[in-house]
Scaffold this motif. Structure first.
Motif, mmCIF file in Angstrom:
data_model
loop_
_atom_site.group_PDB
_atom_site.id
_atom_site.type_symbol
_atom_site.label_atom_id
_atom_site.label_comp_id
_atom_site.label_asym_id
_atom_site.label_seq_id
_atom_site.Cartn_x
_atom_site.Cartn_y
_atom_site.Cartn_z
ATOM 1 N N HIS A 1 -34.780 -36.107 -6.601
ATOM 2 C CA HIS A 1 -34.379 -36.740 -7.849
ATOM 3 C C HIS A 1 -33.771 -35.709 -8.800
ATOM 4 N N SER A 2 -32.801 -36.150 -9.577
ATOM 5 C CA SER A 2 -32.194 -35.258 -10.568
ATOM 6 C C SER A 2 -33.232 -34.773 -11.575
ATOM 7 N N GLY A 3 -34.249 -35.595 -11.850
ATOM 8 C CA GLY A 3 -35.316 -35.186 -12.762
ATOM 9 C C GLY A 3 -36.087 -33.987 -12.257
ATOM 10 N N LEU A 4 -36.205 -33.859 -10.949
ATOM 11 C CA LEU A 4 -36.906 -32.701 -10.377
ATOM 12 C C LEU A 4 -36.080 -31.436 -10.594
ATOM 13 N N ILE A 5 -34.767 -31.525 -10.384
ATOM 14 C CA ILE A 5 -33.906 -30.355 -10.628
ATOM 15 C C ILE A 5 -33.997 -29.937 -12.087
ATOM 16 N N ASN A 6 -34.000 -30.901 -12.988
ATOM 17 C CA ASN A 6 -34.066 -30.603 -14.418
ATOM 18 C C ASN A 6 -35.400 -29.954 -14.795
ATOM 19 N N ALA A 7 -36.478 -30.362 -14.129
ATOM 20 C CA ALA A 7 -37.812 -29.844 -14.457
ATOM 21 C C ALA A 7 -38.053 -28.456 -13.881
ATOM 22 N N ALA A 8 -37.360 -28.115 -12.798
ATOM 23 C CA ALA A 8 -37.588 -26.831 -12.141
ATOM 24 C C ALA A 8 -36.936 -25.698 -12.925
ATOM 25 N N ASP A 9 -37.619 -24.578 -12.993
ATOM 26 C CA ASP A 9 -37.066 -23.401 -13.674
ATOM 27 C C ASP A 9 -36.300 -22.491 -12.731
ATOM 28 N N THR A 10 -36.613 -22.577 -11.448
ATOM 29 C CA THR A 10 -35.976 -21.680 -10.483
ATOM 30 C C THR A 10 -35.633 -22.424 -9.201
ATOM 31 N N ALA A 11 -34.716 -21.835 -8.446
ATOM 32 C CA ALA A 11 -34.408 -22.376 -7.117
ATOM 33 C C ALA A 11 -35.625 -22.265 -6.214
ATOM 34 N N ASN A 12 -36.419 -21.227 -6.407
ATOM 35 C CA ASN A 12 -37.607 -21.020 -5.591
ATOM 36 C C ASN A 12 -38.604 -22.174 -5.733
ATOM 37 N N GLU A 13 -38.704 -22.749 -6.933
ATOM 38 C CA GLU A 13 -39.586 -23.904 -7.125
ATOM 39 C C GLU A 13 -39.100 -25.088 -6.295
ATOM 40 N N VAL A 14 -37.797 -25.314 -6.303
ATOM 41 C CA VAL A 14 -37.240 -26.431 -5.535
ATOM 42 C C VAL A 14 -37.407 -26.181 -4.038
ATOM 43 N N GLN A 15 -37.297 -24.937 -3.604
ATOM 44 C CA GLN A 15 -37.511 -24.625 -2.193
ATOM 45 C C GLN A 15 -38.953 -24.922 -1.772
ATOM 46 N N GLY A 16 -39.888 -24.740 -2.684
ATOM 47 C CA GLY A 16 -41.265 -25.115 -2.383
ATOM 48 C C GLY A 16 -41.387 -26.603 -2.110
ATOM 49 N N VAL A 17 -40.685 -27.413 -2.898
ATOM 50 C CA VAL A 17 -40.682 -28.863 -2.688
ATOM 51 C C VAL A 17 -40.003 -29.202 -1.365
ATOM 52 N N MET A 18 -38.866 -28.547 -1.098
ATOM 53 C CA MET A 18 -38.156 -28.790 0.160
ATOM 54 C C MET A 18 -39.049 -28.482 1.360
ATOM 55 N N ALA A 19 -39.782 -27.376 1.286
ATOM 56 C CA ALA A 19 -40.651 -26.988 2.396
ATOM 57 C C ALA A 19 -41.719 -28.054 2.638
ATOM 58 N N HIS A 20 -42.267 -28.599 1.553
ATOM 59 C CA HIS A 20 -43.266 -29.667 1.669
ATOM 60 C C HIS A 20 -42.662 -30.900 2.337
ATOM 61 N N GLU A 21 -41.469 -31.314 1.894
ATOM 62 C CA GLU A 21 -40.840 -32.492 2.484
ATOM 63 C C GLU A 21 -40.478 -32.251 3.945
ATOM 64 N N LEU A 22 -40.104 -31.026 4.289
ATOM 65 C CA LEU A 22 -39.871 -30.692 5.694
ATOM 66 C C LEU A 22 -41.143 -30.875 6.516
ATOM 67 N N GLY A 23 -42.286 -30.619 5.889
ATOM 68 C CA GLY A 23 -43.558 -30.855 6.569
ATOM 69 C C GLY A 23 -43.740 -32.315 6.934
ATOM 70 N N HIS A 24 -43.284 -33.212 6.060
ATOM 71 C CA HIS A 24 -43.337 -34.645 6.380
ATOM 72 C C HIS A 24 -42.410 -34.983 7.542
ATOM 73 N N ILE A 25 -41.224 -34.339 7.566
ATOM 74 C CA ILE A 25 -40.265 -34.627 8.640
ATOM 75 C C ILE A 25 -40.804 -34.143 9.977
ATOM 76 N N THR A 26 -41.237 -32.878 10.041
ATOM 77 C CA THR A 26 -41.707 -32.334 11.320
ATOM 78 C C THR A 26 -43.012 -32.982 11.763
ATOM 79 N N GLY A 27 -43.780 -33.480 10.795
ATOM 80 C CA GLY A 27 -45.030 -34.164 11.136
ATOM 81 C C GLY A 27 -44.838 -35.613 11.531
#
Length: 455
Positions: free
Chosen positions: A81-107
């Motif tokens: 969501h665009s709201g998540l990008i707006n709330a994040a202070d760094t790209a690293n924070e968004v990568q943490g979210v991406m890694a979590h969602e990848l866990g849903h995909i691989t699982g």
């Protein structure tokens, strides 16, 4: 008969609730921007590689929604969501979210969600049968109590299943970030943001409340993740400075595009002269029809980095949308060249060529737009523009085919069927375009039949 009917209604309501529990937000607008898509792809690729999926295997889709959310909905695609990008202070924070969602995909969690629903449904059916039997025997209150208890147990069963999946995705995120050599600090910081929001809105943090949640308690997640991340060698790895710089630009650009101009100018006042601030203000001024101010900000960006294709794209976009398509050609042509004919930018360039209303530009427009749809077939606007070129040249069968492509992607199945059948009649039998028209017509017919059955 009324009591059993009420019971069946309550059962239906529960089953609907269970289905809704696993459905992601739908029907929001998808945001397309070449610069942002390239950034998000570069952010997820090392994680996808660490997950064993490979670079380019996972697509990031940006959804226009102010809420702080991300989800997967089947396949190897993450929606942010665009709201998540707006709330994040760094790209690293968004990568943490991406890694979590990848866990849903691989699982395989989207596929396996049916297991949780199946178990919950079994409980509900048993409670229904027992409840109806009690009511039939004259124990109405007891029967309704059995039903209510069954419903509570069913929902609890599903929620517990969901919490297990979330914990599994958290663990996978730790592994993926570690293998990619990316610090988990951003993941922790983002969870703390979510926890602060829960505190602000009075979301209970005690253990009893946790049983009614789809996710584990945020405080527990932070504690567990901090322990795991701090053990990892990547914990103290600094953030990628180039990625962070690009993120700040894309974040400001997104804010300027979505927010009201006055809000953007408050967040990025003219005293701020950095690239993100100028980016945001350029969009704010453009939205507010202050063309000269928008161009002043954009040209300051180009002066700072003359070879940046996205700054050139913005200049061309402002000129085109303010009624100056001829002036837009050179910056858009250069932006298209610098990005290797990135489809979204090439489509804007093709639009500008057509908007000049100069027939001598139409051949170049056709070449540019055909290259764009070859790289990205799912670009309705490019197909529309290509149809305009074909129609101007008198090639109506291919104009109809381009319209069918655009209409099918836009969900206009009846119109897509009409256009595809008209194209098929005018195209050489057995040619690739003729076969494509047949494919679109058959797909449109099938979808119209499905819609008819649903009604």
């Amino acid at each position: 008969m009324r009591a059993p009917i009420r019971i069946l209604a309550r059962l239906a309501a529960l089953l609907a609730a269970l289905q809704l529990a696993i459905q992601p937000a739908a029907a929001q607008s998808i945001l397309r921007d070449a610069e942002t898509e390239k950034l998000l792809q570069d952010m997820v690729d090392p994680l996808a590689e660490a997950a064993g999926l490979g670079r380019g295997a996972v697509e990031i889709v940006l959804v226009q929604d102010n809420s702080i959310n991300a989800f997967v909905a089947g396949g190897q695609r993450i929606y942010i969501h665009s709201g998540l990008i707006n709330a994040a202070d760094t790209a690293n924070e968004v990568q943490g979210v991406m890694a979590h969602e990848l866990g849903h995909i691989t699982g395989g969690h989207i596929i396996r969600s049916s297991e949780g629903i199946s178990e919950a449904t079994n409980i509900t059916i048993v409670s229904l049968l027992l409840g109806v039997a009690a009511i039939a025997a004259g124990a109405g209150e007891a029967g309704m109590g059995i039903l209510a208890a069954g419903q509570q147990a069913a929902m609890g069963k599903y929620l517990a299943f969901s919490r297990v999946q979330e914990s599994s995705a958290d663990a996978a995120a730790v592994d993926f970030l570690s293998k990619a050599g990316i610090s988990g600090r951003g993941s922790i910081e983002f969870f703390k943001k979510l926890q602060n929001l829960e505190f602000r809105y009075g979301v209970s943090q005690d253990d009893e409340a946790g049983f009614s949640r789809t996710h584990p308690l945020t405080g527990d997640r932070i504690t567990n993740l901090e322990r795991d991340y701090q053990r990892d060698p990547a914990w103290n790895t600094p953030n990628n400075p180039q990625l962070e710089e690009r993120f700040q630009r894309a974040k400001a650009k997104l804010y300027g595009y979505l927010a009201k101009p006055q809000d953007t100018l408050r967040a990025y006042p003219t005293t701020m002269t950095g690239i993100p601030a100028r980016y945001a203000r350029a969009y704010a001024y453009h939205k507010d029809a202050q063309v000269d101010k928008a161009l002043t900000e954009t040209r300051a960006l180009i002066e700072a980095d003359p070879q940046n294709p996205y700054f050139l794209e913005l200049e061309g976009q402002i000129l085109l949308e303010s009624g100056r398509p001829r002036d837009a050609l050179e910056p858009l042509r250069e932006a298209t060249r610098l990005t290797g004919n990135t489809p979204l930018i090439a489509t804007t360039f093709g639009h500008a060529l057509i908007a000049t209303e100069n027939q001598s530009n139409f051949e170049e427009a056709e070449q540019v737009l055909k290259a764009a749809v070859t790289k990205d077939r799912y670009n309705p606007f490019a197909w529309y523009q290509l149809g305009v070129v074909y129609a101007a040249r008198g090639d109506m069968p291919r104009a109809r085919l381009a319209s069918a492509e655009q209409q099918s992607m836009s969900g206009q199945m009846a119109m897509a069927l009409t256009s595809a059948e008209a194209a098929e009649r005018g195209l050489p039998t057995g040619s690739p375009d003729w076969l494509r028209a047949q494919d679109i017509a058959m797909a449109a017919k099938a979808e119209l039949e499905r819609q008819k059955k649903r009604k």
